[in-house]
Design a protein around this motif. Structure first.
Motif, mmCIF file in Angstrom:
data_model
loop_
_atom_site.group_PDB
_atom_site.id
_atom_site.type_symbol
_atom_site.label_atom_id
_atom_site.label_comp_id
_atom_site.label_asym_id
_atom_site.label_seq_id
_atom_site.Cartn_x
_atom_site.Cartn_y
_atom_site.Cartn_z
ATOM 1 N N ASN A 150 1.444 -1.489 0.090
ATOM 2 C CA ASN A 150 -0.038 -0.219 0.098
ATOM 3 C C ASN A 150 0.877 1.358 -0.350
ATOM 4 O O ASN A 150 0.420 2.304 -0.229
ATOM 5 C CB ASN A 150 -0.672 -0.034 0.777
ATOM 6 N N ASN A 151 1.723 0.775 -0.068
ATOM 7 C CA ASN A 151 2.965 2.291 0.033
ATOM 8 C C ASN A 151 2.623 3.001 0.729
ATOM 9 O O ASN A 151 3.335 5.020 1.114
ATOM 10 C CB ASN A 151 3.288 3.032 -1.677
ATOM 11 N N ASN A 152 2.508 2.938 2.515
ATOM 12 C CA ASN A 152 2.111 3.047 4.121
ATOM 13 C C ASN A 152 2.466 2.594 4.396
ATOM 14 O O ASN A 152 1.680 3.144 5.636
ATOM 15 C CB ASN A 152 0.533 4.547 2.789
ATOM 16 N N GLY A 153 3.545 1.866 4.195
ATOM 17 C CA GLY A 153 4.356 0.660 6.026
ATOM 18 C C GLY A 153 3.051 0.658 5.876
ATOM 19 O O GLY A 153 3.054 -0.572 7.226
ATOM 20 N N THR A 154 2.074 -0.141 4.959
ATOM 21 C CA THR A 154 1.791 -1.548 4.904
ATOM 22 C C THR A 154 1.560 -2.713 4.216
ATOM 23 O O THR A 154 1.104 -1.955 2.946
ATOM 24 C CB THR A 154 -0.336 -1.031 5.793
ATOM 25 N N VAL A 155 -0.035 -3.624 4.240
ATOM 26 C CA VAL A 155 0.590 -4.326 3.566
ATOM 27 C C VAL A 155 -0.746 -4.667 3.071
ATOM 28 O O VAL A 155 -1.043 -5.958 4.528
ATOM 29 C CB VAL A 155 1.925 -5.658 3.070
ATOM 30 N N SER A 156 -1.916 -5.056 2.445
ATOM 31 C CA SER A 156 -2.874 -5.603 2.351
ATOM 32 C C SER A 156 -2.614 -7.122 1.788
ATOM 33 O O SER A 156 -2.414 -7.573 0.789
ATOM 34 C CB SER A 156 -4.368 -4.898 1.401
ATOM 35 N N ASP A 157 -3.322 -8.060 2.038
ATOM 36 C CA ASP A 157 -3.942 -9.621 1.791
ATOM 37 C C ASP A 157 -5.467 -9.969 1.266
ATOM 38 O O ASP A 157 -5.562 -9.834 2.048
ATOM 39 C CB ASP A 157 -2.877 -10.780 2.651
ATOM 40 N N LYS A 158 -4.715 -9.710 -0.297
ATOM 41 C CA LYS A 158 -6.385 -9.866 -1.155
ATOM 42 C C LYS A 158 -7.535 -11.250 -0.221
ATOM 43 O O LYS A 158 -8.365 -11.660 -1.089
ATOM 44 C CB LYS A 158 -6.336 -9.235 -2.658
ATOM 45 N N MET A 159 -6.545 -12.350 -0.332
ATOM 46 C CA MET A 159 -6.736 -13.409 0.561
ATOM 47 C C MET A 159 -7.517 -13.415 1.559
ATOM 48 O O MET A 159 -8.832 -14.344 1.469
ATOM 49 C CB MET A 159 -5.721 -14.893 0.364
ATOM 50 N N SER A 160 -6.742 -12.847 2.342
ATOM 51 C CA SER A 160 -7.561 -12.686 3.941
ATOM 52 C C SER A 160 -8.791 -12.044 4.093
ATOM 53 O O SER A 160 -9.722 -11.422 5.121
ATOM 54 C CB SER A 160 -6.598 -13.150 4.961
ATOM 55 N N ASP A 161 -8.036 -10.739 2.807
ATOM 56 C CA ASP A 161 -8.700 -9.143 3.022
ATOM 57 C C ASP A 161 -8.648 -8.591 4.754
ATOM 58 O O ASP A 161 -9.420 -7.839 5.188
ATOM 59 C CB ASP A 161 -10.729 -9.792 3.487
ATOM 60 N N LEU A 162 -6.600 -8.794 5.221
ATOM 61 C CA LEU A 162 -6.474 -8.400 6.164
ATOM 62 C C LEU A 162 -5.759 -7.324 5.840
ATOM 63 O O LEU A 162 -4.355 -7.433 4.658
ATOM 64 C CB LEU A 162 -5.660 -9.433 6.895
ATOM 65 N N MET A 163 -5.238 -6.216 6.670
ATOM 66 C CA MET A 163 -4.003 -5.393 6.295
ATOM 67 C C MET A 163 -3.348 -5.585 7.485
ATOM 68 O O MET A 163 -2.850 -5.310 8.749
ATOM 69 C CB MET A 163 -4.224 -3.834 6.726
ATOM 70 N N TRP A 164 -1.764 -5.832 6.976
ATOM 71 C CA TRP A 164 -0.628 -5.638 7.760
ATOM 72 C C TRP A 164 0.411 -4.991 7.807
ATOM 73 O O TRP A 164 0.675 -4.286 7.263
ATOM 74 C CB TRP A 164 0.287 -6.957 7.044
ATOM 75 N N ALA A 205 -0.407 4.588 9.331
ATOM 76 C CA ALA A 205 -0.984 4.847 8.027
ATOM 77 C C ALA A 205 -2.627 5.625 8.001
ATOM 78 O O ALA A 205 -3.393 4.536 7.800
ATOM 79 C CB ALA A 205 -1.142 3.897 7.078
ATOM 80 N N GLY A 206 -2.627 5.603 8.959
ATOM 81 C CA GLY A 206 -3.758 6.485 9.625
ATOM 82 C C GLY A 206 -4.740 6.039 10.619
ATOM 83 O O GLY A 206 -6.041 6.505 10.589
ATOM 84 N N HIS A 207 -4.683 4.556 10.587
ATOM 85 C CA HIS A 207 -5.407 3.825 11.526
ATOM 86 C C HIS A 207 -5.179 3.331 13.136
ATOM 87 O O HIS A 207 -3.749 3.401 13.269
ATOM 88 C CB HIS A 207 -5.646 2.316 10.634
ATOM 89 N N THR A 208 -5.951 3.124 13.740
ATOM 90 C CA THR A 208 -5.357 3.452 14.879
ATOM 91 C C THR A 208 -6.357 2.573 15.124
ATOM 92 O O THR A 208 -6.396 1.325 16.440
ATOM 93 C CB THR A 208 -6.121 4.009 16.051
ATOM 94 N N ASP A 209 -6.916 1.125 14.792
ATOM 95 C CA ASP A 209 -7.367 0.213 14.814
ATOM 96 C C ASP A 209 -6.577 -1.630 14.746
ATOM 97 O O ASP A 209 -7.166 -2.475 14.643
ATOM 98 C CB ASP A 209 -8.409 0.083 13.916
ATOM 99 N N TRP A 210 -5.183 -0.994 14.944
ATOM 100 C CA TRP A 210 -4.302 -2.539 14.942
ATOM 101 C C TRP A 210 -4.612 -2.924 16.287
ATOM 102 O O TRP A 210 -5.195 -2.654 16.914
ATOM 103 C CB TRP A 210 -3.240 -1.724 14.593
ATOM 104 N N ARG A 211 -4.466 -4.670 16.120
ATOM 105 C CA ARG A 211 -4.144 -5.440 16.902
ATOM 106 C C ARG A 211 -3.414 -6.697 17.155
ATOM 107 O O ARG A 211 -3.100 -6.567 15.880
ATOM 108 C CB ARG A 211 -5.830 -6.118 16.939
ATOM 109 N N LEU A 212 -2.490 -7.790 18.055
ATOM 110 C CA LEU A 212 -2.033 -8.208 18.195
ATOM 111 C C LEU A 212 -3.264 -9.882 17.006
ATOM 112 O O LEU A 212 -3.679 -10.000 17.106
ATOM 113 C CB LEU A 212 -1.622 -9.372 19.190
#
Length: 447
Positions: free
Chosen positions: A302-316, A340-347
């Motif tokens: 995503n060029n913002n420090g995150t990677v999305s996986d279309k298989m799982s629909d999760l952002m890493w 990346a402007g998101h605050t809903d990260w989790r383990l």
């Protein structure tokens, strides 16, 4: 001259048994990297010793053939292994409707109970130090359709499974052939599942000796003891009877031996992943599957420090911060992350974490074109508590999964568990392969 310690054991009165000298280093080095039961020999002060590699109190040692059974610690230990472990009863609830629903397409672990570092607790609120664990979030709701013809369809992944746990111990090649030859429910396109497919049906309400790590729709019966007819009863515990082959070969080296081909398996009676020789003499069990392959990642930077996986629909989180943490610290790090402007990260829970393993790589077992890795030898925490010992939580080895001797005994991509917190009673190693205990592991957050 210091005499070989097993000879001393034969001569010493029982009252002095605890005062015996430690085993000679030659007895240990003779079995390094070897499986239990392997023939071994070494030179002791009194001459040449021949025997078998046995897991005794002092570790995996070359034990002489001539030891009387009444003094053979290996036999005593194996007798204890054949008895069901005495554990406090722990009931782990299924995921509840109170859990925050996520976009994940990965079947949820179904772990709905919360824990602190030592015990089961009511699920705490968001401002609590133990918020953000597995039970607080719900991935894709597990859903299975059981057919009278002996199959179970996973309505999330679309895979059709053989309901039965095939009880024959066979090697990896025989298991592949057995699935390819299977005709069941009118279908002939059965195959051995990949490690990601096999792990997709694991259920983390499991507790060793109490409940299998499998949904109720599948058949597996944890034995109270090993069959006397089983040729490996002497060095196998009952919970090892859930060891189930996957089709995924290990890209690294089994026990650091380049001459041994190995493949991964899931143990549905103790809830872990490791690897074993494809042509090992002991053999494992198997369960066949059919349907389009599931679990192949589709990463997007995503060029913002995150990677999305279309298989799982999760952002890493693309790059870990390189700081090892205990489990509680890992929960709080992800809970407090802004990226990346998101605050809903989790383990991530353990099934989500395992979903990004790249099993075509030996170590680090991750797509390094998509993810940054601060330490190629690192293990990463999940939010999932392990039912076998609720003072431990599950992690995935993205680096080699090593023993205290540094031997890659389980393989990069294996899943194990570590104590959540360092303490006076924490051992230096655990398990039959003397697993290294780290406690402080790395973190990669998800949303």
């Amino acid at each position: 001259m210091r005499r070989y310690f097993f000879v001393s054991l034969l001569l010493a009165p029982p009252v002095f048994a605890q005062q015996l000298p430690p085993p000679p280093p030659e007895a240990k080095s003779a079995c390094e990297g070897q499986p239990q039961g392997q023939r071994c020999e070494f030179i002791a002060p009194h001459g040449k010793v021949s025997g078998q590699c046995r897991d005794v109190r002092e570790g995996l040692l070359c034990v002489p053939d001539s030891m009387p059974p009444m003094l053979n610690r290996s036999n005593q230990r194996n007798d204890q292994r054949n008895k069901p472990p005495k554990r406090a009863k722990i009931d782990i609830d299924a995921t509840t409707n109170d859990a925050v629903k996520t976009t994940s397409r990965i079947p949820d672990t179904n772990q709905g109970s919360c824990f602190d570092n030592h015990q089961k607790i009511p699920c705490p609120p968001k401002d609590d130090a133990f918020y953000g664990q597995d039970a607080h979030y719900a991935g894709a709701t597990p859903s299975y359709t059981q057919d009278k013809s002996g199959t179970v369809t996973d309505n999330v992944t679309g895979l059709m499974w053989q309901q039965a746990h095939n009880p024959q111990r066979i090697n990896w090649y025989q298991a592949n052939q057995a699935c390819e030859s299977l005709t069941l429910a009118g279908f002939k396109d059965w195959r051995l599942p990949s490690i990601k497919e096999l792990f997709s049906i694991i259920d983390f309400r499991g507790v060793v000796g109490q409940r299998a790590y499998l949904p109720d729709e599948f058949d597996i019966r944890p034995p109270a003891s090993l069959s006397k007819n089983d040729p490996f009863a002497a060095n196998h515990r009952p919970e090892m009877m859930g060891q189930t082959w996957s089709a995924t070969k290990y890209a690294g080296q089994h026990w650091d031996d380049p001459n041994v081909e190995a493949a991964f398996f899931v143990n549905f009676l103790d809830g872990r992943i490791k690897q074993a020789p494809t042509r090992g003499r002991e053999g494992l069990f198997y369960r066949c599957v059919r349907g389009p392959a599931w679990g192949e990642n589709q990463f997007v930077d995503n060029n913002n420090g995150t990677v999305s996986d279309k298989m799982s629909d999760l952002m890493w989180q693309q790059q870990d911060d390189g700081k090892p943490r205990n489990w509680q610290e890992a929960l709080n790090y992800c809970k407090g992350l802004t990226l990346a402007g998101h605050t809903d990260w989790r383990l991530p829970n353990v099934k989500e974490l395992q979903s990004i393993v790249n099993y075509q790589r030996p170590a680090p077992a991750i797509d390094t074109a998509s993810f940054g890795v601060s330490d190629p030898a690192a293990w990463y925490w999940s939010s999932t508590t392990h039912g076998d010992d609720i003072s431990q939580a599950d992690y995935v080895c993205f680096g080699k999964c090593t023993s205290v001797q540094g031997i890659d005994v389980h393989g990069a991509g294996a899943q194990r568990s570590d104590p959540k917190l360092r303490g006076a009673r924490v051992a230096q190693q655990q398990g039959g392969q003397q697993d290294e205990i780290r406690i402080e592991n790395l973190v990669r957050c998800v949303r």
